[in-house]
Structure formats: structure tokens, C-alpha cells
Scaffold this motif. Sequence first.
Motif, PDB file in Angstrom:
ATOM      1  N   MET A 484      41.023  23.750  33.383  1.00  0.00           N
ATOM      2  CA  MET A 484      40.825  25.078  33.962  1.00  0.00           C
ATOM      3  C   MET A 484      40.044  25.043  35.265  1.00  0.00           C
ATOM      4  SD  MET A 484      40.263  27.496  30.598  1.00  0.00           S
ATOM      5  CE  MET A 484      38.554  27.066  30.353  1.00  0.00           C
ATOM      6  N   SER A 485      39.693  23.858  35.759  1.00  0.00           N
ATOM      7  CA  SER A 485      38.962  23.716  37.023  1.00  0.00           C
ATOM      8  C   SER A 485      37.691  24.564  37.030  1.00  0.00           C
ATOM      9  CB  SER A 485      39.859  24.100  38.204  1.00  0.00           C
ATOM     10  OG  SER A 485      39.267  23.720  39.442  1.00  0.00           O
ATOM     11  N   CYS A 486      36.929  24.478  35.964  1.00  0.00           N
ATOM     12  CA  CYS A 486      35.738  25.316  35.813  1.00  0.00           C
ATOM     13  C   CYS A 486      34.787  25.174  37.004  1.00  0.00           C
ATOM     14  CB  CYS A 486      34.987  24.936  34.547  1.00  0.00           C
ATOM     15  SG  CYS A 486      35.987  25.031  33.052  1.00  0.00           S
ATOM     16  N   GLY A 487      34.457  26.316  37.604  1.00  0.00           N
ATOM     17  CA  GLY A 487      33.435  26.346  38.651  1.00  0.00           C
ATOM     18  C   GLY A 487      33.878  25.959  40.031  1.00  0.00           C
ATOM     19  N   ASN A 488      35.153  25.599  40.213  1.00  0.00           N
ATOM     20  CA  ASN A 488      35.617  25.159  41.528  1.00  0.00           C
ATOM     21  C   ASN A 488      36.992  25.745  41.828  1.00  0.00           C
ATOM     22  OD1 ASN A 488      33.501  23.008  42.375  1.00  0.00           O
ATOM     23  ND2 ASN A 488      33.976  22.514  40.256  1.00  0.00           N
ATOM     24  N   CYS A 489      37.119  26.357  43.011  1.00  0.00           N
ATOM     25  CA  CYS A 489      38.349  27.053  43.405  1.00  0.00           C
ATOM     26  C   CYS A 489      39.541  26.104  43.416  1.00  0.00           C
ATOM     27  CB  CYS A 489      38.164  27.668  44.788  1.00  0.00           C
ATOM     28  SG  CYS A 489      39.649  28.445  45.450  1.00  0.00           S
ATOM     29  N   PHE A 490      40.640  26.534  42.782  1.00  0.00           N
ATOM     30  CA  PHE A 490      41.876  25.756  42.843  1.00  0.00           C
ATOM     31  C   PHE A 490      42.989  26.539  43.531  1.00  0.00           C
ATOM     32  CE2 PHE A 490      41.727  27.888  38.754  1.00  0.00           C
ATOM     33  CZ  PHE A 490      43.003  28.379  38.543  1.00  0.00           C
ATOM     34  N   GLU A 491      42.577  27.532  44.321  1.00  0.00           N
ATOM     35  CA  GLU A 491      43.492  28.297  45.178  1.00  0.00           C
ATOM     36  C   GLU A 491      44.618  28.950  44.383  1.00  0.00           C
ATOM     37  OE1 GLU A 491      44.682  26.152  48.682  1.00  0.00           O
ATOM     38  OE2 GLU A 491      42.675  25.334  49.002  1.00  0.00           O
ATOM     39  N   CYS A 492      44.228  29.684  43.348  1.00  0.00           N
ATOM     40  CA  CYS A 492      45.226  30.399  42.549  1.00  0.00           C
ATOM     41  C   CYS A 492      45.677  31.687  43.221  1.00  0.00           C
ATOM     42  CB  CYS A 492      44.654  30.705  41.177  1.00  0.00           C
ATOM     43  SG  CYS A 492      43.302  31.924  41.193  1.00  0.00           S
ATOM     44  N   ASP A 493      44.959  32.134  44.271  1.00  0.00           N
ATOM     45  CA  ASP A 493      45.265  33.351  45.039  1.00  0.00           C
ATOM     46  C   ASP A 493      44.910  34.633  44.312  1.00  0.00           C
ATOM     47  OD1 ASP A 493      46.134  31.820  47.112  1.00  0.00           O
ATOM     48  OD2 ASP A 493      48.253  32.347  46.955  1.00  0.00           O
ATOM     49  N   ASN A 494      44.199  34.558  43.188  1.00  0.00           N
ATOM     50  CA  ASN A 494      43.809  35.785  42.494  1.00  0.00           C
ATOM     51  C   ASN A 494      42.958  36.687  43.380  1.00  0.00           C
ATOM     52  OD1 ASN A 494      45.122  35.256  40.103  1.00  0.00           O
ATOM     53  ND2 ASN A 494      43.337  35.680  38.827  1.00  0.00           N
ATOM     54  N   CYS A 495      41.941  36.100  44.011  1.00  0.00           N
ATOM     55  CA  CYS A 495      41.046  36.891  44.855  1.00  0.00           C
ATOM     56  C   CYS A 495      41.832  37.540  46.000  1.00  0.00           C
ATOM     57  CB  CYS A 495      39.918  36.027  45.391  1.00  0.00           C
ATOM     58  SG  CYS A 495      40.460  34.552  46.301  1.00  0.00           S
ATOM     59  N   TYR A 496      42.744  36.806  46.570  1.00  0.00           N
ATOM     60  CA  TYR A 496      43.574  37.300  47.681  1.00  0.00           C
ATOM     61  C   TYR A 496      44.445  38.470  47.230  1.00  0.00           C
ATOM     62  CZ  TYR A 496      47.075  37.118  51.431  1.00  0.00           C
ATOM     63  OH  TYR A 496      47.911  37.437  52.464  1.00  0.00           O
ATOM     64  N   GLY A 497      44.949  38.363  45.990  1.00  0.00           N
ATOM     65  CA  GLY A 497      45.858  39.396  45.513  1.00  0.00           C
ATOM     66  C   GLY A 497      45.177  40.659  45.055  1.00  0.00           C
ATOM     67  N   VAL A 498      43.947  40.544  44.503  1.00  0.00           N
ATOM     68  CA  VAL A 498      43.313  41.734  43.927  1.00  0.00           C
ATOM     69  C   VAL A 498      42.397  42.472  44.902  1.00  0.00           C
ATOM     70  CG1 VAL A 498      43.379  40.712  41.622  1.00  0.00           C
ATOM     71  CG2 VAL A 498      41.304  40.476  43.003  1.00  0.00           C
ATOM     72  N   CYS A 499      42.078  41.898  46.056  1.00  0.00           N
ATOM     73  CA  CYS A 499      41.143  42.541  46.983  1.00  0.00           C
ATOM     74  C   CYS A 499      41.733  43.857  47.503  1.00  0.00           C
ATOM     75  CB  CYS A 499      40.816  41.616  48.153  1.00  0.00           C
ATOM     76  SG  CYS A 499      39.682  42.362  49.353  1.00  0.00           S
ATOM     77  N   PRO A 500      41.088  44.997  47.261  1.00  0.00           N
ATOM     78  CA  PRO A 500      41.638  46.287  47.715  1.00  0.00           C
ATOM     79  C   PRO A 500      41.480  46.518  49.211  1.00  0.00           C
ATOM     80  CG  PRO A 500      39.524  46.620  46.639  1.00  0.00           C
ATOM     81  CD  PRO A 500      39.862  45.173  46.470  1.00  0.00           C
ATOM     82  N   ASP A 501      40.685  45.698  49.877  1.00  0.00           N
ATOM     83  CA  ASP A 501      40.409  45.905  51.296  1.00  0.00           C
ATOM     84  C   ASP A 501      41.047  44.851  52.192  1.00  0.00           C
ATOM     85  OD1 ASP A 501      38.584  48.150  50.835  1.00  0.00           O
ATOM     86  OD2 ASP A 501      37.294  46.632  49.920  1.00  0.00           O
ATOM     87  N   ASN A 502      41.892  43.966  51.597  1.00  0.00           N
ATOM     88  CA  ASN A 502      42.514  42.875  52.364  1.00  0.00           C
ATOM     89  C   ASN A 502      41.474  42.065  53.136  1.00  0.00           C
ATOM     90  OD1 ASN A 502      45.196  43.595  51.604  1.00  0.00           O
ATOM     91  ND2 ASN A 502      45.138  45.260  53.108  1.00  0.00           N
ATOM     92  N   ALA A 503      40.315  41.873  52.500  1.00  0.00           N
ATOM     93  CA  ALA A 503      39.224  41.173  53.182  1.00  0.00           C
ATOM     94  C   ALA A 503      39.242  39.666  52.935  1.00  0.00           C
ATOM     95  CB  ALA A 503      37.884  41.744  52.725  1.00  0.00           C
ATOM     96  N   ILE A 504      40.127  39.196  52.038  1.00  0.00           N
ATOM     97  CA  ILE A 504      40.222  37.764  51.744  1.00  0.00           C
ATOM     98  C   ILE A 504      41.211  37.126  52.708  1.00  0.00           C
ATOM     99  CG2 ILE A 504      40.686  36.026  49.984  1.00  0.00           C
ATOM    100  CD1 ILE A 504      38.427  37.820  49.179  1.00  0.00           C
TER     101      ILE A 504
END
Length: 541
Positions: A484-504
Motif C-alpha cells: 500500500m506504499s504507506c506514508g509515501n506518494c505513489f502518484e495515484c492521482d487521488n489528490c488531483y482528482g478530488v481537489c475542488p479548486d484545481n490547486a493540485i
Amino acid sequence: MKDEPFAITLNVGSSLANHTGAWRTERPVYVDRMPPCNQACPAGENIQQWLFHAESGDYESAWRQLMRDNPLPAVMGRVCYHPCETACNRVQVDNAVGINSIERFLGDEAIKRGWTVPVPETTSGKRVLVVGSGPAGLSAAYHLRLLGHEVTVREAQEHPGGMMRYGIPRYRLPREVLDAEIDRITALGVGLELGTKVDDVLAAQRADGFDAVFLAVGAGIGKRAYIPAGDSARILDAVTLLGSMEGEDRPLLGRRVAVYGGGNTAMDAARTARRLGATDAVVVYRRTRDRMPAHDIEVEEALEEGVRMQWLSTIKHADEGRLTIERMELDEAGFPQPTGAFEELEADSVVLALGQESDLSLLREVPELTVDHGMVQVADGLMTGHEGIFAGGDMVPAERTVTVAVGHGKKAARHIDAYLRGTAYDPGPKHGLAAADRLNTWYYSDAPASVRPTLELARRVSTFDEVVQGLDESTALFEARRCMSCGNCFECDNCYGVCPDNAIIKLGPGKGFTIDLDYCKGCGLCAAECPCGAIDMVPEE
């Protein structure tokens, strides 16, 4: 027709029209955290990093990452009790990742494909003596050689490997696997002198001009206990029994064998007795199973092979063909106390598995060393009380496992290297732990762990063939991808997809993300939806 200037019309109320960053009281920050598997590994492996390579199918890169910390992956993939898996956060979803089975696959793949480690091009001119060729000694020699030093390993036995060879049965560790990994270490230019016992470490250091010494003599002497016995009673210790299996002649134990003790060595002795023809092998232990020091898997495999367990019992007298056993009971503190109730147990021989000690006679001329309860006391950097003499493995206070010993060898090598260069080794700060409560496990689908096949039960007690088999390539790949790559980003794009302000903002493959703080309003949705807990919300300055 002349091109018109390109322009963007912003609608009032859109995220681009409103710099919502002014609303923010806290902001997201991408962080790196220590995976619990890495933290739990006594050898200090970067497990998550080599799993990252393995899950892409790049097994050689995974193996090379593994070899930065552990020169014996095929061995460790068989004999390590994998505390990394006990710590694995994947249990919050289904089962722990089979880290140990993947490590074995990588180690076996390296042997099969002939992967090697490059020989250092330069040397420091410094010489180090390593006493003992067990896991601690081999690990230290490997790392010291890669750091550019000349290394000589002296081993009292006729074959290298220490207790890996003379204490771990073949059905757990095939000798061709052990030999292949030792050969890879000596191919780096590590000198190996077999049948060479060091009687005086200071004299050996002076005679050959070694600049430092690493002591790794292991614990190869079986402890004895006073048991009243008749002249014809056959009593031997487990270390002698297991060590004799490397010789030409197999020991004769008889049909009924009692093993006195409750550790992993006791399990090995009882299972070996079954393979030597014992129809009845019984382990006599003073406490209950839940207080047994042997690992559960060792006990389970022994029971599967017909080994009997006699809990809450102690041997009071041994005679030809029989033992007198006294029943015990645990007091309020959990200590066994005699009950005065006796019974007889038929046994042709008794094997004592009551622990092991180190032969410290080579240190008798080193008064600066402190020895307590048969173990050499060392500082944080594994240096003894005598400058330039370091020690590790079973002869120092620590858990006695191959994995711990390999970790000691690496740690000692780094401190010896610093000592030889007149500096101090500083491992630097560690990241905070990627605890399970930081993860969003909803995003991980169920994928139960792969089970390693085992030798048919009917064949186990009639052969010393390896019991636990390895994974094939497809199964190892599947198992690696369960990480699960605990604690380290594996670029799943979740943050990019859920950001309501397109700030990622995506920086590209392998480069991660950044935050456009003009638009991030600090809602925390990215942190909440990050599967691996690699985003922190911190107060805005």
C-alpha cells in the motif's frame, strides 16, 4: 485572415476567478513517512523501495536495492521470522503483504540468473579481520568490502555459514542456496580462511596488521543442565545434534526421542529426530504453549510432522529407555513450580535444547572488554571496551536471529568504516511512522495474501528436502502489488482528482505534485482522501 489574440474569459464565481487561497488557515504539505515494515526490519532493509521495483516487474532493480542492506536475501527469505509482516498496515484490509516470500523469490532469481555485485574499483588500504562466518560476520565483510576495505574472515569450522549451516536444518535452508550467497560475497574479494580458530584476538590483530576487528563468533555451545542419570542414559545437546548433520555419519537417536526445551532449536531437534527415524519425538517443556519462546510457525510445523508436546513438565531423572517426568504448574507470576506428581516417559535418548553460549576464550587477553552473563557488552556503534574491536550477532545482548545478526553486520561495517577514516557515522534523522490511522484504506481492494506451497506431509519425515516452497513469478508479482506504499506518494492521482479548486499541479511521472497556494483554500480533502497518508495539513504561517 489574421489570427486573433488567444484569451480566456473567466466566469464570476469560478475557482480560477477567485483566489480562494486567501481563505486558508492551514495548507496541505506532501510528506515522506517511515513505512512500518521498514521500521520493523532488524536488517534495516528499505522494504517499500524494493517492493516498488518488484511490483513493476523489475526484479533485478528490486534485488539490487535489497542488496544495499542485506547480502543474503535467499537465505533470509527462508529463515527470517518476518517482523516486517507483523507490522504491515495491510492487515487493516485483509492480510499482511508476503514480504518474506517476495524476498525469497528475488534471492532465488538472482542465483538462477547469476546476478552479481560490482567489485569496488578502489581500496582504502585499511585491513579488517572478521572472526566468524555466520550471518553477522558475512554481512560485515560484505559491507566493509563495498566500502573499499580489505577484509579477511577467519572461521574455525571447515565450512562457512556459522549457525546457518550448523544450526539450521537442510529442510529449512538448502545448503546450495547458502553456498551460492556466500560465494557471491567472497567473489567481491573477501578473504575466507576456514578451519582457522582465533585463540587470541589481540595477537591475531597484531600479527597480521589489521586496523580493526569485528567479532562474530556466534553462540555455538549448547547449554547443559544437571539431570541425574544412569550410566547407560544417552544425553546430548541440540547444537551437537544439528551440527553433526553436516558430517558423513548420521547420529543414532533411537526410536523414542525426548527433546528438553521450548525454543526454535528444540523444534528443529525434534523435527530432525523424526527424519532420522524416530517414531516418537516428544518436546518436554516446563511452561505452557503461550509462554513458549519458539515461533508459532515452528510449533505448528512440528505438530504437523507428528512431534508431541508435553507441556508443564520437567525431567527429574534419566535412565536407559525411560525418563522420570515431574508435572509443573504456573504460579501467579507465571513461573513453573513443581507439583510433586511424577510419571514415566519412554525415551531412548534425550536432546537438551536449553539455549546456547558463545566461546569467548579468544578475549581472555582483552581486559577492557566487559562480559555480562556470557555476552560482550558494546556501545551504540557496536564497539567493545577495546578501541578498534567491534562485536555483533549472538555474542552481544540482542535477539538471536539471522536477521538481527545481518543488521548488526551492516551497522558495525558503517561504524568501522567511520573509525578507520577518523570520522563518526551519523545515520541522520528518521521520518515519522506511517501509522495505520493515517491511511485511507477504502481505496485498497481486497487481495488476500498468496500462500507458499509446502512439501507433502507424507514426504516430510522421510527426507530432508525443503519443506516450504517459493512463489513463482506471477504470484510474486501479485504479492508485491499488494503493498500500500504507506506514508509515501505513489502518484495515484487521488489528490488531483478530488481537489475542488484545481490547486493540485502534476509535475510529471515520478516527480509527484505541488500545490498552487493561490487557489488552495485548505479544505483538507486531499489529505483525507490520500490512500497512503502522504499529505499533512499544517497551520498556515
